[in-house]
Design an enzyme around this catalytic site. Structure first.
Site, PDB file in Angstrom:
ATOM      1  CB  SER A   1      -1.249   0.067   1.069  1.00  0.00           C
ATOM      2  OG  SER A   1      -0.669  -0.577   2.596  1.00  0.00           O
TER       3      SER A   1
ATOM      4  CG  ASP B   1      -0.103  -3.589 -13.541  1.00  0.00           C
ATOM      5  OD1 ASP B   1      -1.042  -3.755 -14.624  1.00  0.00           O
ATOM      6  OD2 ASP B   1      -0.311  -4.204 -12.705  1.00  0.00           O
TER       7      ASP B   1
END
Ligand code: NAG
Ligand code: NAG
Ligand code: NAG
Ligand code: NAG
Ligand code: NAG
Ligand code: NAG
Length: 655
Positions: free
Chosen positions: A348, A460
């Site tokens: 995160s 990605d």
């Protein structure tokens, strides 16, 4: 014969500190007991609908585990709610070290343990729980409250292959006595006991431990069961029982540590400081203590390790890429939720403000890189050397704390995901801004593919990885992750990249990865930006946008695909041309897709461009399978710094 050495506390303490800090860099000095006894993934049948929040909750839970482990060597976490709160999405996690492990070894063991449990990822169909038993520590997550549970269906006993070679009668008797003692006395000893029966050739050593939240009666019940099941191992040299509420092990070797381990407490928390001290002043004490302690042969060994450690520690300490864990902890207000910018497959991200006033984005990695810190640091060094106006700059990292962190420049205007998932926000993106974003993304990608000294395939490219600065210039985030996490180091390295809907067919199906996979993702992204519709937004039909644009193209109605929010305020010819370039990039055939430098050129000038061939058409069974996966994951698409509290979808290739 056993020789016992008594040493005075201060010297002992220093030794412990020196040795435990050394383990951070070279795993060979003390023993965090990271060999795996078993990794048990459990299947449950839960509705796919709940999976997205389950995954998000799983990631949050894993994030919350480490600080607790660092503080008290066990952790208990419950994460509920999320974007789709319901009972099925709650995640319960528990972790604990064996009580004989030193604090530093506990941190170390846990870093490994946490990385491995990702193999029981909830991304995988039906996997809704996992237990990872290492010899020094334990981590479990599940979908129900199991903290006080004594026994469960998935409990197991693991016996070694080797038979005991000596007097089996004596060994059997000794082992039975030992496990009996462990099972009856550990519950009365705060749930933990190590012990041995020392009898020459047939000596045996054992450890019994109940997990922190198992009450005394359940502990007794659990260890009684363990005693019975472990008997089936005798006379193998070693046996382990891995129960829901407790752990028991016996062995012919003295695997545990009862050398007053707790004296070592406080070793691991302030590693930056320790590392600083290790290479200089304490080195002297260490040599001295070593002489007292280990005899000549070991000194030579340790000196070698210390030289390596010293050199690396010094390099890291002096490097401007090194951030102290404590500094980043304070900068992000101790990783407070208020500072959280997003959550992705690899960790995160939090906003932080450094003491000098600079804003940064701190990515708190899911797994600890201590095991390969030298390589990791080296890669951070290389990647931070990449500089381009369309790339989010990597400023450095922190590798000596309980968690590994990456530090990026902070990009204020959130990600494209934020703009394209909401009509009000999409209004802010005029044609000119959209064109500029596409240009910038293409230029950033061209730098990664063709211009920088490293050849980097992003893997990605997606809306949430394109961040916008004050002037809405695009900045590509999260590049180079594949280099930071080499395949053999962590399972999820294969899973870091690739979000369904953006994945080139050859990469999705065969795992074949070239720059052309990025080109495909870029094509999808381009089409999303121009049409204002996310390729993956309608879960029942995952490739809708791409296919629709293709259909409009073949019937010469490409203009109809352009985002109606623009209300016709765009240059028609240019806009259809840009869409056509998008279709060229998203062709099924990798060979036909243009190189990124070609894309940049086509975007800029007005010379004729080739006609695109079909984007991939998925056959119906594959489409159904993909639709199910998309559905499970559709609302996830966030990464480095976007504001949504979502999860990156990662496709995990089973090994
Ligand atoms: C036992 O603990 C001490 C103190 O923490 C440590 O120095 C030693 O390496 C440990 N030994 C094992 C086998 O874990
Ligand atoms: C879990 O699923 C895998 C594959 O679907 C299967 O092989 C295994 O037996 C299942 N385990 C349990 C405990 O149901
Ligand atoms: C959650 O579980 C409780 C008790 O099992 C039940 O009463 C409640 O309706 C459930 N809530 C949802 C949203 O399923
Ligand atoms: C201990 O825990 C078990 C299972 O959680 C529970 O059934 C039992 O009532 C508890 N016993 C005591 C004395 O708290
Ligand atoms: C094995 O150990 C048992 C019990 O300690 C002893 O009675 C027996 O004589 C031993 N056998 C041999 C072959 O040493
Ligand atoms: C230990 O084993 C060796 C050979 O296996 C035997 O010669 C020796 O007598 C044994 N010692 C004891 C104390 O049992």
């Amino acid at each position: 014969m056993t020789v016992r050495v008594r040493i005075r506390r201060p010297v002992f303490f220093l030794m412990v500190v020196v040795i435990s800090s050394a383990t951070l860099i070279t795993p060979s000095l003390s023993d965090p007991r990271t060999s795996q006894a078993a990794l048990i993934c459990t299947n449950h049948t839960a509705s796919a609908a709940a999976r997205s929040s389950f995954v998000a909750n799983f990631l949050s839970a894993m994030d919350a585990v480490t600080p607790q482990i660092t503080a008290r060597q066990y952790a208990r976490v419950v994460v509920t709610g999320g974007s789709n709160p319901d009972n099925a999405s709650a995640v319960y996690a528990f972790g604990q070290c064996m009580k004989d492990l030193s604090k530093a070894d506990c941190d170390m063991c846990f870093a490994t343990c946490k990385t491995q449990i990702l193999k029981c990822l909830p991304f995988q169909k039906a996997t809704r729980g996992g237990r990872n038993f290492l010899d020094g520590c334990y981590l479990r997550y599940d979908e129900y409250e199991f903290f006080g549970e004594a026994l469960s269906q998935d409990d197991r006993v693991i016996c070694s292959d080797q038979e005991f070679a000596g007097n089996t009668t004596a060994f059997t008797e000794n082992t039975k006595n030992l496990v009996k003692k462990l099972s009856t006395e550990a519950p009365r000893n705060d749930g933990f006991l190590v012990g041995s029966v020392e009898a020459g050739n047939s000596s045996v050593y054992g450890l019994g431990q109940c997990w922190e939240f198992v009450n005394k009666s359940s502990c007794e019940k659990c260890l009684l069961n363990a005693r019975k099941t472990i008997n089936s191992c005798i006379p193998k040299q070693e046996g382990r029982v891995l129960n829901s509420g407790c752990y028991m092990r016996y062995s012919i070797s003295r695997f545990y540590n009862n050398s007053g381990t707790d004296a070592a407490g406080g070793g691991g928390g302030h590693l930056a400081v320790i590392l600083a001290v290790v290479s200089s002043a304490v080195a002297f004490v260490m040599i001295l203590a070593s002489i007292i302690f280990f005899g000549k042969r070991k000194i030579l060994q340790r000196r070698k390790v210390r030289r390596q450690l010293g050199a690396l520690a010094t390099t890291i300490r002096r490097s401007s890429l090194n951030f102290k864990y404590e500094t980043l902890e304070r900068a992000t207000n101790y990783f407070s939720d208020a500072n959280k910018l997003g959550q992705g497959g690899s960790g995160s991200v939090f906003k932080g403000v450094l003491p000098d006033g600079r804003s940064v984005a701190v990515k708190r990695l899911f797994f600890n890189t201590r095991q390969w810190v030298d390589q990791f640091f080296n890669e951070v060094n290389l990647i931070s050397g990449l500089e381009h106006k369309n790339l989010v700059k990597l400023l450095g990292c922190s590798v000596t704390g309980p968690e590994s962190l990456l530090v990026y420049e902070y990009v204020p205007n959130k990600s494209l995901h934020h703009y394209l998932s909401d009509n009000a926000n999409a209004k802010l993106l005029s044609w000119n801004i959209r064109y500029k974003i596409i240009m910038g993304t293409a230029e950033g990608l061209a730098y990664l593919h063709e211009e920088s000294q490293l050849r980097i395939i992003h893997r990605d490219i997606k809306l949430s990885n394109i961040l916008l600065d004050e002037e809405y210039a695009a900045k590509i985030a999260d590049f180079g992750l594949a280099r930071l996490f080499p395949e053999d180091k962590t399972h999820i390295s294969t899973g870091i990249a690739g979000t369904l809907g953006y994945m080139a067919p050859e990469y999705l199906v065969r795992g074949r990865l070239t720059e052309k996979a990025d080109i495909f993702s870029f094509g999808v992204l381009l089409i999303e930006v121009i049409t204002g519709r996310r390729n993956s937004s309608r879960s029942e039909d995952p490739i809708s946008t791409l296919q629709e644009v293709w259909n409009l193209y073949t019937s010469n109605r490409l203009l109809e695909a352009i985002d109606p929010i623009l209300e016709g305020n765009f240059p028609m010819e240019k806009a259809t041309r840009v869409l056509q370039i998008g279709l060229l990039c998203a062709q099924a055939s990798a060979e036909l897709r243009p190189a990124i430098s070609m894309v940049v050129k086509m975007l800029v000038d007005d010379s004729p461009i080739p006609s695109p061939t079909q984007p991939p058409f998925l056959n119906s069974s594959m489409q159904i399978a993909l639709a199910a996966r998309m559905k499970a994951n559709s609302r996830h698409g966030t990464s480095t710094q976007s504001s949504d509290n979502n999860t990156t979808i990662t496709v995990i290739e089973p090994r």
